[in-house]
Motif scaffolding. Structure first.
Motif, mmCIF file in Angstrom:
data_model
loop_
_atom_site.group_PDB
_atom_site.id
_atom_site.type_symbol
_atom_site.label_atom_id
_atom_site.label_comp_id
_atom_site.label_asym_id
_atom_site.label_seq_id
_atom_site.Cartn_x
_atom_site.Cartn_y
_atom_site.Cartn_z
ATOM 1 N N GLU A 70 0.856 -1.212 0.000
ATOM 2 C CA GLU A 70 0.000 0.000 0.000
ATOM 3 C C GLU A 70 0.880 1.247 0.000
ATOM 4 N N HIS A 71 1.931 1.204 0.819
ATOM 5 C CA HIS A 71 2.823 2.350 0.928
ATOM 6 C C HIS A 71 3.511 2.633 -0.412
ATOM 7 N N GLU A 72 4.010 1.574 -1.054
ATOM 8 C CA GLU A 72 4.698 1.770 -2.336
ATOM 9 C C GLU A 72 3.760 2.346 -3.391
ATOM 10 N N LYS A 73 2.502 1.920 -3.352
ATOM 11 C CA LYS A 73 1.532 2.459 -4.325
ATOM 12 C C LYS A 73 1.320 3.948 -4.090
ATOM 13 N N LYS A 74 1.287 4.342 -2.815
ATOM 14 C CA LYS A 74 1.127 5.769 -2.494
ATOM 15 C C LYS A 74 2.329 6.555 -3.009
ATOM 16 N N VAL A 75 3.523 5.998 -2.786
ATOM 17 C CA VAL A 75 4.752 6.675 -3.235
ATOM 18 C C VAL A 75 4.735 6.818 -4.765
ATOM 19 N N THR A 76 4.300 5.775 -5.451
ATOM 20 C CA THR A 76 4.218 5.837 -6.916
ATOM 21 C C THR A 76 3.309 6.991 -7.342
ATOM 22 N N ALA A 77 2.140 7.094 -6.684
ATOM 23 C CA ALA A 77 1.196 8.168 -7.044
ATOM 24 C C ALA A 77 1.834 9.539 -6.795
ATOM 25 N N LEU A 78 2.576 9.670 -5.697
ATOM 26 C CA LEU A 78 3.233 10.953 -5.394
ATOM 27 C C LEU A 78 4.277 11.290 -6.459
ATOM 28 N N LEU A 79 5.027 10.275 -6.885
ATOM 29 C CA LEU A 79 6.058 10.508 -7.904
ATOM 30 C C LEU A 79 5.427 10.902 -9.237
ATOM 31 N N HIS A 80 4.277 10.300 -9.535
ATOM 32 C CA HIS A 80 3.584 10.672 -10.782
ATOM 33 C C HIS A 80 3.147 12.135 -10.722
ATOM 34 N N ARG A 81 2.653 12.543 -9.545
ATOM 35 C CA ARG A 81 2.211 13.938 -9.390
ATOM 36 C C ARG A 81 3.404 14.897 -9.541
ATOM 37 N N LEU A 82 4.516 14.467 -8.987
ATOM 38 C CA LEU A 82 5.731 15.282 -9.066
ATOM 39 C C LEU A 82 6.193 15.406 -10.527
ATOM 40 N N TYR A 83 6.055 14.307 -11.253
ATOM 41 C CA TYR A 83 6.440 14.330 -12.671
ATOM 42 C C TYR A 83 5.546 15.304 -13.445
ATOM 43 N N GLU A 84 4.258 15.295 -13.079
ATOM 44 C CA GLU A 84 3.325 16.230 -13.734
ATOM 45 C C GLU A 84 3.742 17.684 -13.483
ATOM 46 N N LEU A 85 4.224 17.920 -12.266
ATOM 47 C CA LEU A 85 4.674 19.276 -11.925
ATOM 48 C C LEU A 85 5.886 19.693 -12.773
ATOM 49 N N THR A 86 6.782 18.726 -13.021
ATOM 50 C CA THR A 86 7.968 19.064 -13.846
ATOM 51 C C THR A 86 7.526 19.497 -15.248
ATOM 52 N N MET A 87 6.409 18.916 -15.706
ATOM 53 C CA MET A 87 5.922 19.292 -17.048
ATOM 54 C C MET A 87 5.375 20.712 -17.011
ATOM 55 N N LYS A 88 4.611 21.014 -15.936
ATOM 56 C CA LYS A 88 4.050 22.365 -15.800
ATOM 57 C C LYS A 88 5.155 23.398 -15.687
#
Ligand code: OFO
Length: 163
Positions: free
Chosen positions: A92-110
């Motif tokens: 569960e924890h790793e899935k949460k971390v994955t979601a956070l990293l995806h959000r961070l990646y989206e920010l790099t695009m913005k």
């Protein structure tokens, strides 16, 4: 140098990586307390790996000339009902971390932060491997249910993990 927004977001993610390390260390202690030395060893190495993930961000921030701001790390859970629950919580924890990293990646695009996209891709790839490994362990545990001889065999296998 990255934008203030990116700097804050990477500092936040760095904290998550160090928290992950703390969480796995707590899980490791639970395993050792319950005479599961192999799982204890595996979790301890996982904790070290998460520290290295936190440090990768640390070095990156310095290389970019940004500010490292270490945030408080909360106490991880330490009371688990069973080994299966430990592994379940880890997934569960790793899935949460994955979601956070995806959000961070989206920010790099913005923010048009192309350098950060490179490093984040590394973390995202790493998560694919981590989720798969933890899921495999969980499926094995479900398969053997509470057959203690099979758990002991699996514990021995977990003990073989190299740093
Ligand atoms: Fe669980 O891996 Fe760090 O990011």
């Amino acid at each position: 140098m990255m934008t203030k927004k990116m700097e804050q977001a990477i500092n936040d993610q760095m904290q998550k990586e160090f928290y992950s390390s703390y969480l796995y260390l707590s899980m490791s202690a639970y395993c050792y307390e319950n005479n599961l030395k192999g799982f204890g060893h595996w979790m301890k190495l996982q904790s070290q790996e998460e520290t290295s993930h936190g440090m990768k961000f640390y070095e990156y921030m310095i290389a970019r000339g940004n500010r490292v701001l270490l945030e408080p790390i909360e106490q991880p859970p330490h009371a688990f009902k069973s080994l299966t629950e430990v592994i379940q919580k880890s997934l569960e924890h790793e899935k949460k971390v994955t979601a956070l990293l995806h959000r961070l990646y989206e920010l790099t695009m913005k923010e048009k932060d192309y350098a950060s996209q490179g490093i984040l891709q590394w973390y995202i790839n790493e998560q694919v491997e981590e989720e798969a490994t933890v899921n495999e362990i969980l499926q094995k545990l479900k398969l053997i249910s509470d057959k203690s001889s099979a758990i002991l065999y699996l514990d021995k296998e977990m003990g073989k993990r190299a740093p």
